[in-house]
Structures are given as structure tokens and as C-alpha cells.
Design a protein around this motif. Structure first.
Motif, PDB file in Angstrom:
ATOM      1  N   THR A 160       0.921   1.159   0.498  1.00  0.00           N
ATOM      2  CA  THR A 160       0.421   2.513   0.228  1.00  0.00           C
ATOM      3  C   THR A 160      -0.032   2.614  -1.230  1.00  0.00           C
ATOM      4  O   THR A 160      -0.933   3.378  -1.550  1.00  0.00           O
ATOM      5  N   LEU A 162      -1.500   0.116  -2.961  1.00  0.00           N
ATOM      6  CA  LEU A 162      -2.845  -0.457  -2.983  1.00  0.00           C
ATOM      7  C   LEU A 162      -3.843   0.541  -2.409  1.00  0.00           C
ATOM      8  O   LEU A 162      -4.934   0.729  -2.942  1.00  0.00           O
ATOM      9  N   ALA A 163      -3.455   1.192  -1.312  1.00  0.00           N
ATOM     10  CA  ALA A 163      -4.368   2.123  -0.652  1.00  0.00           C
ATOM     11  C   ALA A 163      -4.625   3.356  -1.514  1.00  0.00           C
ATOM     12  O   ALA A 163      -5.738   3.882  -1.544  1.00  0.00           O
ATOM     13  N   ASP A 166      -7.232   2.568  -3.893  1.00  0.00           N
ATOM     14  CA  ASP A 166      -8.508   2.283  -3.240  1.00  0.00           C
ATOM     15  C   ASP A 166      -9.140   3.540  -2.650  1.00  0.00           C
ATOM     16  O   ASP A 166     -10.316   3.832  -2.885  1.00  0.00           O
ATOM     17  N   ASN A 167      -8.370   4.316  -1.902  1.00  0.00           N
ATOM     18  CA  ASN A 167      -8.928   5.447  -1.153  1.00  0.00           C
ATOM     19  C   ASN A 167      -7.853   6.517  -0.920  1.00  0.00           C
ATOM     20  O   ASN A 167      -7.262   6.599   0.151  1.00  0.00           O
ATOM     21  N   GLN A 169      -7.914   9.740  -0.457  1.00  0.00           N
ATOM     22  CA  GLN A 169      -8.141  10.698   0.632  1.00  0.00           C
ATOM     23  C   GLN A 169      -7.679  10.104   1.963  1.00  0.00           C
ATOM     24  O   GLN A 169      -7.028  10.749   2.773  1.00  0.00           O
ATOM     25  N   MET A 170      -8.017   8.829   2.171  1.00  0.00           N
ATOM     26  CA  MET A 170      -7.668   8.174   3.429  1.00  0.00           C
ATOM     27  C   MET A 170      -6.160   8.061   3.582  1.00  0.00           C
ATOM     28  O   MET A 170      -5.600   8.395   4.624  1.00  0.00           O
ATOM     29  N   ILE A 171      -5.475   7.643   2.536  1.00  0.00           N
ATOM     30  CA  ILE A 171      -4.041   7.399   2.685  1.00  0.00           C
ATOM     31  C   ILE A 171      -3.280   8.726   2.775  1.00  0.00           C
ATOM     32  O   ILE A 171      -2.251   8.807   3.437  1.00  0.00           O
ATOM     33  N   SER A 297     -11.780  -1.910  -7.262  1.00  0.00           N
ATOM     34  CA  SER A 297     -12.073  -1.555  -5.874  1.00  0.00           C
ATOM     35  C   SER A 297     -13.275  -0.634  -5.795  1.00  0.00           C
ATOM     36  O   SER A 297     -13.628   0.045  -6.716  1.00  0.00           O
TER      37      SER A 297
END
Ligand SMILES: Nc1ncnc2c1ncn2[C@@H]1O[C@H](COP(=O)(O)OP(=O)(O)O)[C@@H](O)[C@H]1O
Ligand SMILES: [Mg+2]
Lengths: 297, 264
Positions: A160, A162-163, A166-167, A169-171, A297
């Protein structure tokens, strides 16, 4: 460069490698430029020194240092996520506040550890000559930190993190509170930096409130050197590259100091300028920038 | 089961740029409803979906899911029951992470995360089976970074990820608009199949009237933050684009040309 200078650079490279891993976590993984590190390095040094002076075990003193660093980083994370202060500014505020706090902890701007037990004693007891002992010990610390981070970044929580870099909103839409992730990650990063500070103080026999000046720039330079030369295709590679970059950076500094061009030679105080120029070059040089684009990223 | 009760949402409230994006929207979504949502640009469609997902607190109004009030529940806590696909294929996945890592993240939507391995070896077979369904050959690329995939492949993966952990509500916001027609069709078919097979309660925004009529059991038209049409069942089955336009102009009393964008 003398062998002595070479070994010294190696030793510095490994111990600051812990700091560089911390900078890698914020700067690259989280995309969070964090200047707290300039304050958390002397904070770790101060906490470790005070703990040792108070009679605590030198290794235990390091965990106190790391804990203090975690809290400092968490404060920056909270200022950013909960109070919506821009990350750069939030970290500058913590860094400035840490100056006062570090002096409060030591009761004065610097504290010597002469004659006190340190983690180096444990290695010296193994019979290694002193200048090799610290290098070997710091290499072990750096290797252990790389292994631990590698494991951690593959766990559910690590993923989580890393996410989130990176993104976000997505996580978030997958049910993760990114505020908590950011607070914890900046904390973890500064725990590593403070750990480096605690080790450095024990190695040089003193903690000084000003020892952190320029930490972030040295960290960035090391991260950039590492990923330019060793790449960052996988997390494992990027972590190893961070430590390798740190070693190369210290070697480059030692080399610069040993240079003599006619009457001119670098003073230690010139090195911050040299480092800043190096980072600027790395950020603008097109070929290297392509390398960077692959890494961020 | 999902109830929106007079939801009001302003942007820049009190400022010179004040926008009333949702003007007291009330909607009762039944379990298993597949609602398509249309409306011109700026009508408030995305705001409506974001509101359901918890991206902001409404200025007034309430949201209930299965009788439980969720108006003030933050976005990450609602994620447990909401699956979401955005218009931008880049938004639904992490480019720097592998396909299996992305799927593992989605698999734990709404669950606590600990120090267990992110990707568990035992899950790979399941991931492969899921990927095989979408017929893009991704089942053989579990270790590829998602950044290597095309927009259509990423959007297909996002569809899978949004529905892997069963959502109580699926939110699709123009999720085919950024794709070429062929890929868009593929995603639509996938959507249709997943929603039908799993009987998912779904809100799907689309800018395409034909799509809105062809899919789902209910159609809503938004205009300036209000629901101006709500058509369902047999009535929707028999509706044609011309009828829809005629009803729209009748309600708003506007001329044909001023709202051409609806035709897009
Ligand atoms: N984050 C935002 N800040 C300010 N205004 C916004 C924001 N999001 C949407 N709006 C405004 O709210 C209105 C509704 O927008 P939106 O829901 O995106 O429309 P749609 O998806 O139907 O095209 C528009 O006038 C838009 O400009
Ligand atoms: Mg929209």
C-alpha cells in the motif's frame, strides 16, 4: 587517495547509506520531498548520545534514536496530511523545530561520547582493527536495512505504501487511508535517518546539532548516482542502488578532496556547493533525466 | 438499498466561482439496479458518483446504504462496499507495480492489511483464471508492470479489480470514453457480462445515448445538478434516442440546437 581515505569513504558510505534508504523511501517511493532529514539526523545523534551518557546500552540507544526519528517524520506527515501544509514546507517546519528540540535533549549544542561505550566496542571485541571494524559494522547495518525494507515493501502494508506513492486515488478507492500510510512512511524514513545519526555520533564520538546540514542534498545526490549507475527496474535493485550510490558519493567526495590542480584544492566546506551542483547537473542533464524518468513513477 | 436524500453540493461555495453541482438530488437505487446516467457536460454526473464514493462531504443531504447512514463515512472506509472505475485508464491501476500486485491490492479492498505477503503464491491461480476471462492474454503476464499495458488492457484490468472483492455498488464514470471504439466495445461487453452474472448494483455514467439505452434496466438524465428524467423497465426498453431528446426538450423547453452535446 590514500587507503585510509578510501576506507573512511567506504565507512561513511555505508552509515549514510541508511539515511539514503530513508530519502529513497520518501523521495522516490512516496514522491514526498522531505527536508525533515536535516533535523532528524542530529536528533538521532543526540538521543543516542544522551541515552549512552545516561548509561543505556549503545544498541538500545540506537532504537531510541530510531524511535525519535519516527516521531519527527510522523509530525511532518501529520502537518502535511491533516493540516494540508505543502510537504516541502511541512518538512522545513519540522526541521527548524528539531533544531531547538535537539539542543533541549542534549542540554547544549553538542555532546561528546569520549570514553563512553559504543556499538564499535562490540565489533572491536571480535579482534578487527578499529578502522575496519566500523566499516564492517556499518556494512552489516546497511545490508540488514536493505533486507528488511525488501521484505517490508512486499508485505500487504508495504504494497500500500508503493501504491500510495504511485496512485493515491486508486489505493484510497481500495480502502486504504493514505494519510496514515504517508504519516507512517515519512516516519519510517526518518527512523532510518535518525538511526544513521545515532551511529555517526557513536563513530565520531560526539553529537552536534549542526551535523545534519545538507543531509537531504547528500541523500538526493546518492539516490540519483545510484539509480543512474545501477538502475531501478525492481525495488530490490533500487534499494541496493541507494546504498551503492551512497558509497560512490562518499568516494567521489574523498576523491575531490584529494585533488590538487595547481594551487587549487577543495576545502571540506566547498563540498556542499559541489554536491548541490552535482544534483542540479543530474536533474537537468537530458541523458540522466531519461534515467530518472524511468525511476520516478 | 442505496438512497440519496436531497444531496446538495457546491464547489467554491461563497466564492466568485461558486458552482451548484448537485441541487438536491434524491435517488433510490434498488438492489440489482443497473442505472445508466446521461447528461450534458457539467451536469453533475461525476460529482454524483464521487459523492456516493465519499470523495467529498455534501453541503446538505444524506446517503444511506442498506439502511445505514454513510453520509460522513470517509472514502477509504466506504471502499469496502464500493467498486469504482474512472474515465482515465491510468487512474485505476498502479503503473509501477505488476499485474499480480495490483490484483492483490484490489483483492483486499476494504480489509485490513498486515505483514503477510502482498501477493500470496496460492492466489496466482485465481488471478490467472480471472484474467483469462477477459481474453487479452494477460494471464501469462502476471509479473509485467501495468505501465507496459495499453489503455484498453489497463481499463479491463481495472474492471476486474473493481469487482474482485464483491462490491455492493459499482460506480463506472465514462469508463470507455477515453478508448478507441473497438476497445470501448470490448470493455462494455465485459461490463455487461460482469454486472449480469454477478447481479451487481451499478451506476454507469456515459456520454453515449445509445449505450445508455442499450445497457441497464434504468436510465437517469441529469441537468444542472438535478435529475430531470428517471425511466425504467419496459418503458426504457422501448425508448429510442429521438424519444429521449424529445422528452429532454419538452422538460427544459429549450431549442434543439442549444443542447447538441447531448447527441455526442
Ligand atoms: N473539483 C471541482 N472544483 C470546482 N468545480 C468543480 C469540480 N468538479 C466539478 N466541478 C463543477 O461542477 C459541475 C459538475 O461537474 P461534473 O460533475 O464533473 O460534471 P459531468 O461529469 O456531468 O460532466 C461543473 O460545473 C464543474 O465545473
Ligand atoms: Mg464527468
Amino acid at each position: 587517495m590514500t587507503t585510509y581515505a578510501f576506507l573512511g569513504a567506504l565507512e561513511q558510505g555505508f552509515v549514510y547509506g541508511l539515511m539514503v534508504l530513508g530519502v529513497y523511501l520518501t523521495f522516490r517511493v512516496l514522491d514526498f520531498p522531505d527536508l525533515t532529514v536535516d533535523g532528524s539526523l542530529p536528533l538521532g545523534a543526540a538521543v543516542a548520545s544522551v541515552a549512552i551518557t545516561a548509561g543505556h546500552d549503545p544498541f538500545l540507544a540506537l532504537t531510541f534514536a530510531a524511535g525519535a526519528g519516527f516521531l519527527a517524520g510522523a509530525v511532518t506527515g501529520i502537518l502535511n496530511t491533516k493540516f494540508k501544509i505543502l510537504h516541502l514546507l511541512a518538512s522545513i517546519l519540522t526541521m527548524i523545530a528539531l533544531y531547538s528540540i535537539t539542543i533541549r535533549i542534549m542540554g547544549r549544542p553538542n555532546l561528546t561520547l569520549l570514553g563512553k561505550p559504543t556499538v564499535m566496542d562490540a565489533v572491536a571485541a571480535l579482534g578487527l582493527p578499529p578502522h575496519l571494524a566500523s566499516t564492517a559494522l556499518f556494512a552489516c547495518f546497511a545490508a540488514a536495512a536493505v533486507a528488511a525494507l525488501l521484505w517490508f515493501l512486499r508485505t500487504e502494508i508495504g504494497q500500500t505504501m508503493l501504491a500510495t506513492g504511485d496512485n493515491p486515488q486508486m489505493i484510497r478507492s481500495l480502502g486504504v487511508d493514505t494519510d496514515i500510510v504517508i504519516i507512517g512512511s515519512v516516519g519510517l524514513s526518518n527512523a532510518l535517518v535518525a538511526l544513521a545519526g545515532g551511529l555517526i555520533a557513536q563513530n565520531q564520538g560526539a553529537a552536534d546539532v549542526n551535523m545534519g546540514v545538507g543531509t537531504i542534498v547528500a541523500g538526493l545526490a546518492s539516490v540519483i548516482i545510484g539509480e543512474t549507475l545501477f538502475g531501478c527496474r525492481t525495488v530490490a535493485r533500487a534499494l541496493v542502488a541507494a546504498v551503492a550510490g551512497s558509497v560512490l558519493y562518499r568516494l567521489a567526495i574523498a576523491f575531490a578532496l584529494s585533488l590538487k590542480i595547481g594551487d587549487f584544492s577543495f576545502q571540506p566546506s566547498d563540498l556542499k556547493l559541489v554536491t548541490a551542483v552535482l544534483v542540479v547537473l543530474a536533474l537537468v542533464a537530458p541523458r540522466i533525466r531519461k534515467g530518472l524518468a524511468r525511476c520516478s513513477s | 438499498m442505496l438512497v440519496l436524500d436531497r444531496i446538495v453540493k457546491y464547489f467554491h461555495k461563497g466564492g466568485v466561482n461558486e458552482v451548484l453541482a448537485l441541487n438536491g438530488v434524491s435517488l433510490e437505487v434498488e438492489k440489482g439496479d443497473f442505472i445508466t446516467i446521461i447528461g450534458s457536460n457539467g451536469a453533475g454526473k461525476s460529482t454524483l458518483l464521487t459523492g456516493v464514493a465519499g470523495g467529498f462531504l455534501p453541503d446538505s443531504g444524506r446517503l444511506l446504504l442498506d439502511g445505514e447512514e454513510i453520509t460522513r463515512l470517509p472514502e477509504h472506509r466506504r471502499a469496502k462496499f464500493i467498486g469504482r472505475v474512472f474515465q482515465d485508464p491510468l487512474l485505476g491501476t498502479c503503473a509501477s507495480m505488476t499485474i499480480e500486485q495490483n490484483m492483490a491490492l484490489a483483492q483486499r479492498r476494504g480489509l485490513t492489511r498486515g505483514l503477510a505477503a502482498g501477493v500470496k503464491a496460492g492466489d496466482r491461480e485465481f488471478f490467472r483464471a480471472q484474467l483469462a476471462q477477459i481474453g487479452l492474454g494477460l494471464e501469462n503476464r502476471l509479473h509485467d508492470r501495468v505501465g507496459l499495458l495499453s489503455g484498453g488492457q489497463r481499463q479491463s484490468l481495472t474492471m476486474l479489480m473493481a469487482t474482485m472483492a464483491e462490491p455492493r455498488v459499482l460506480l463506472l464514470d465514462e469508463h470507455t470514453a477515453a478508448l478507441d471504439p473497438k476497445t470501448a466495445n470490448h470493455i462494455l461487453e465485459l461490463t455487461e457480462r460482469i454486472v449480469r452474472e454477478r447481479r451487481l448494483t451499478t451506476l454507469m455514467v456515459t456520454h453515449n445515448m445509445n449505450q445508455a439505452l442499450a445497457l441497464g434496466n434504468r436510465l437517469i438524465m441529469l441537468h444542472r445538478g438535478e435529475i430531470i428524467l428517471d425511466i425504467r423497465g419496459a418503458e426504457k426498453e422501448n425508448l429510442r434516442v429521438q424519444d429521449l431528446l424529445a422528452r429532454f426538450y419538452a422538460i427544459k423547453g429549450e431549442t434543439f440546437s442549444s443542447d447538441k452535446m447531448l447527441l455526442v
